[in-house]
Design an enzyme around this catalytic site. Structure first.
Site, PDB file in Angstrom:
ATOM      1  N   GLY A 141       0.666  -1.183  -0.128  1.00 36.54           N
ATOM      2  CA  GLY A 141       0.069   0.109   0.070  1.00 36.54           C
ATOM      3  C   GLY A 141       0.706   1.222   0.188  1.00 36.54           C
ATOM      4  N   HIS A 142       2.176   1.190  -0.051  1.00 34.96           N
ATOM      5  CA  HIS A 142       2.995   2.470   0.213  1.00 34.96           C
ATOM      6  C   HIS A 142       4.223   2.063  -0.863  1.00 34.96           C
ATOM      7  CE1 HIS A 142       5.410   5.581   2.316  1.00 34.96           C
ATOM      8  NE2 HIS A 142       4.200   5.910   2.641  1.00 34.96           N
ATOM      9  N   PHE A 143       4.160   2.407  -1.886  1.00 35.51           N
ATOM     10  CA  PHE A 143       3.155   2.632  -2.725  1.00 35.51           C
ATOM     11  C   PHE A 143       3.192   1.184  -3.706  1.00 35.51           C
ATOM     12  CE2 PHE A 143       4.178   6.770  -1.122  1.00 35.51           C
ATOM     13  CZ  PHE A 143       2.964   7.140  -0.517  1.00 35.51           C
TER      14      PHE A 143
END
Length: 152
Positions: free
Chosen positions: A56-58
């Site tokens: 999620g990052h990224f």
């Protein structure tokens, strides 16, 4: 410097896990080297793309979160504090992160980088330790902060 620290020279992952309660995915230090008791040391983190934060990052351009670099500095300091304690101080239950000051993030860290967390003790007041931390990749400063931790 204690005899155990001098003889060991390096605190490996087994001893790190015996020193602090963190475990995957939140154990962020693979090794501690260049140890001078609780005065200074260097923690190492090998950043790999299969770590959960990168989903999620990224996803399109993975960047290691700055807050995790600060946490890794605190974990390195915790390992130094616990491993430098003498026999009369062995009743340590844990080391708790208490403050973050002067945090700055200078460059992105990506998979394939090796982070080196340079910690230097600034002061000790009873059971609270104050450290200055610098995160470096290939000798280049990527993050820095002053942190403190309480031994309980």
């Amino acid at each position: 410097m204690s005899e155990a620290t001098t003889a060991l020279g390096v605190i490996d992952i087994q001893k790190i896990m015996a020193s602090i309660p963190h475990r995957y995915p939140f154990l962020l230090v693979d090794r501690v080297v260049e140890i001078d008791g609780d005065n200074s040391g260097v923690g190492i983190k090998n950043v790999t793309v299969n770590e959960p934060q990168f989903t999620g990052h990224f996803p399109e351009r993975p960047v290691f979160p700055g807050v995790l670099m600060i946490e890794a500095m605190a974990q390195t300091a915790g390992v130094l504090v616990v491993n430098a304690r003498g026999p009369e101080e062995k009743s340590v239950q844990t080391v708790l992160f208490t403050t973050i000051d002067k945090a700055k993030f200078r460059k992105p860290v990506t998979p394939g980088d090796q982070l080196r967390f340079h910690l230097t003790k600034l002061a000790r007041k009873r059971n609270i330790f104050f450290y200055r931390g610098e995160a470096r990749v290939d000798g280049v400063l990527v993050a820095e902060a002053e942190i403190s931790a309480m031994v309980v």
